[in-house]
Scaffold this motif. Sequence first.
Motif, PDB file in Angstrom:
ATOM      1  N   ASN A  10       0.825  -1.212   0.000  1.00  0.00           N
ATOM      2  CA  ASN A  10       0.000   0.000   0.000  1.00  0.00           C
ATOM      3  C   ASN A  10       0.859   1.262   0.000  1.00  0.00           C
ATOM      4  O   ASN A  10       0.529   2.249  -0.670  1.00  0.00           O
ATOM      5  CB  ASN A  10      -0.955  -0.003   1.188  1.00  0.00           C
ATOM      6  CG  ASN A  10      -2.037  -1.061   1.054  1.00  0.00           C
ATOM      7  OD1 ASN A  10      -2.344  -1.516  -0.041  1.00  0.00           O
ATOM      8  ND2 ASN A  10      -2.590  -1.478   2.172  1.00  0.00           N
ATOM      9  N   GLU A  11       1.962   1.238   0.746  1.00  0.00           N
ATOM     10  CA  GLU A  11       2.875   2.377   0.786  1.00  0.00           C
ATOM     11  C   GLU A  11       3.478   2.636  -0.596  1.00  0.00           C
ATOM     12  O   GLU A  11       3.564   3.780  -1.051  1.00  0.00           O
ATOM     13  CB  GLU A  11       3.977   2.101   1.805  1.00  0.00           C
ATOM     14  CG  GLU A  11       4.957   3.221   1.990  1.00  0.00           C
ATOM     15  CD  GLU A  11       6.032   2.880   3.025  1.00  0.00           C
ATOM     16  OE1 GLU A  11       7.016   3.637   3.073  1.00  0.00           O
ATOM     17  OE2 GLU A  11       5.905   1.879   3.749  1.00  0.00           O
ATOM     18  N   PHE A  12       3.880   1.569  -1.271  1.00  0.00           N
ATOM     19  CA  PHE A  12       4.452   1.699  -2.607  1.00  0.00           C
ATOM     20  C   PHE A  12       3.431   2.260  -3.594  1.00  0.00           C
ATOM     21  O   PHE A  12       3.712   3.218  -4.324  1.00  0.00           O
ATOM     22  CB  PHE A  12       4.976   0.338  -3.087  1.00  0.00           C
ATOM     23  CG  PHE A  12       5.446   0.339  -4.514  1.00  0.00           C
ATOM     24  CD1 PHE A  12       6.592   1.025  -4.883  1.00  0.00           C
ATOM     25  CD2 PHE A  12       4.753  -0.356  -5.490  1.00  0.00           C
ATOM     26  CE1 PHE A  12       7.031   1.030  -6.200  1.00  0.00           C
ATOM     27  CE2 PHE A  12       5.180  -0.353  -6.803  1.00  0.00           C
ATOM     28  CZ  PHE A  12       6.322   0.332  -7.159  1.00  0.00           C
ATOM     29  N   MET A  13       2.239   1.673  -3.606  1.00  0.00           N
ATOM     30  CA  MET A  13       1.219   2.117  -4.555  1.00  0.00           C
ATOM     31  C   MET A  13       0.801   3.561  -4.265  1.00  0.00           C
ATOM     32  O   MET A  13       0.616   4.357  -5.184  1.00  0.00           O
ATOM     33  CB  MET A  13       0.004   1.178  -4.512  1.00  0.00           C
ATOM     34  CG  MET A  13       0.334  -0.266  -4.909  1.00  0.00           C
ATOM     35  SD  MET A  13       1.123  -0.427  -6.519  1.00  0.00           S
ATOM     36  CE  MET A  13      -0.244  -0.038  -7.594  1.00  0.00           C
ATOM     37  N   GLY A  14       0.666   3.899  -2.977  1.00  0.00           N
ATOM     38  CA  GLY A  14       0.327   5.271  -2.607  1.00  0.00           C
ATOM     39  C   GLY A  14       1.426   6.244  -2.988  1.00  0.00           C
ATOM     40  O   GLY A  14       1.158   7.366  -3.437  1.00  0.00           O
ATOM     41  N   GLY A  15       2.677   5.818  -2.814  1.00  0.00           N
ATOM     42  CA  GLY A  15       3.805   6.665  -3.190  1.00  0.00           C
ATOM     43  C   GLY A  15       3.828   6.965  -4.674  1.00  0.00           C
ATOM     44  O   GLY A  15       4.140   8.084  -5.087  1.00  0.00           O
ATOM     45  N   LEU A  16       3.493   5.970  -5.481  1.00  0.00           N
ATOM     46  CA  LEU A  16       3.420   6.201  -6.936  1.00  0.00           C
ATOM     47  C   LEU A  16       2.402   7.285  -7.262  1.00  0.00           C
ATOM     48  O   LEU A  16       2.664   8.164  -8.094  1.00  0.00           O
ATOM     49  CB  LEU A  16       3.042   4.912  -7.669  1.00  0.00           C
ATOM     50  CG  LEU A  16       4.139   3.883  -7.898  1.00  0.00           C
ATOM     51  CD1 LEU A  16       3.549   2.617  -8.514  1.00  0.00           C
ATOM     52  CD2 LEU A  16       5.243   4.438  -8.782  1.00  0.00           C
ATOM     53  N   GLN A  17       1.256   7.238  -6.592  1.00  0.00           N
ATOM     54  CA  GLN A  17       0.213   8.233  -6.847  1.00  0.00           C
ATOM     55  C   GLN A  17       0.656   9.630  -6.432  1.00  0.00           C
ATOM     56  O   GLN A  17       0.447  10.603  -7.161  1.00  0.00           O
ATOM     57  CB  GLN A  17      -1.077   7.846  -6.127  1.00  0.00           C
ATOM     58  CG  GLN A  17      -1.747   6.627  -6.705  1.00  0.00           C
ATOM     59  CD  GLN A  17      -2.998   6.228  -5.941  1.00  0.00           C
ATOM     60  OE1 GLN A  17      -3.300   6.770  -4.885  1.00  0.00           O
ATOM     61  NE2 GLN A  17      -3.726   5.267  -6.481  1.00  0.00           N
ATOM     62  N   VAL A  18       1.283   9.736  -5.264  1.00  0.00           N
ATOM     63  CA  VAL A  18       1.726  11.037  -4.774  1.00  0.00           C
ATOM     64  C   VAL A  18       2.800  11.623  -5.682  1.00  0.00           C
ATOM     65  O   VAL A  18       2.730  12.791  -6.089  1.00  0.00           O
ATOM     66  CB  VAL A  18       2.233  10.933  -3.315  1.00  0.00           C
ATOM     67  CG1 VAL A  18       2.929  12.211  -2.879  1.00  0.00           C
ATOM     68  CG2 VAL A  18       1.089  10.603  -2.375  1.00  0.00           C
ATOM     69  N   VAL A  19       3.803  10.822  -6.005  1.00  0.00           N
ATOM     70  CA  VAL A  19       4.906  11.320  -6.820  1.00  0.00           C
ATOM     71  C   VAL A  19       4.456  11.632  -8.239  1.00  0.00           C
ATOM     72  O   VAL A  19       4.980  12.545  -8.880  1.00  0.00           O
ATOM     73  CB  VAL A  19       6.100  10.325  -6.788  1.00  0.00           C
ATOM     74  CG1 VAL A  19       7.187  10.723  -7.771  1.00  0.00           C
ATOM     75  CG2 VAL A  19       6.664  10.237  -5.380  1.00  0.00           C
ATOM     76  N   SER A  20       3.449  10.920  -8.722  1.00  0.00           N
ATOM     77  CA  SER A  20       2.993  11.188 -10.094  1.00  0.00           C
ATOM     78  C   SER A  20       2.347  12.563 -10.218  1.00  0.00           C
ATOM     79  O   SER A  20       2.264  13.107 -11.318  1.00  0.00           O
ATOM     80  CB  SER A  20       2.040  10.091 -10.570  1.00  0.00           C
ATOM     81  OG  SER A  20       0.826  10.137  -9.868  1.00  0.00           O
TER      82      SER A  20
END
Length: 118
Positions: A10-20
């Motif tokens: 979840n942290e990885f997937m959420g990080g992708l969204q934030v950084v995108s």
Amino acid sequence: MGKNPREMLNEFMGGLQVVSKSNGEQVGAFMNLLGAAYKPNAVDVKTKELISVGIAAYNRCEYCIVFHVYKALEAGATPEEIMEAAMVAVAFGGGPSMAYTVTLVKDSIEEFRKDFNK
């Protein structure tokens, strides 16, 4: 269990969204590369995900391990196939690969297998 695989995923997937939001072009390019690499062709998606588990264990990439164990299960791999793929990495990576296989790979299988009734 050391690290929680589901929290890591979840942290990885959420990080992708934030950084995108700030680096959408780069994240999009990476996601397009993944899409092209994992498109079924001469090698099916399940096999590609098993290869990815082995590479992740060899490289000791924790987020890669949890992501690709999840995706391997989603693609139809069994827990036994996933563990065997990770053990191939041990032949190349020795002790460090074994350490990640008997901890994070094992824990990720245990956590995510229930999502796919395995």
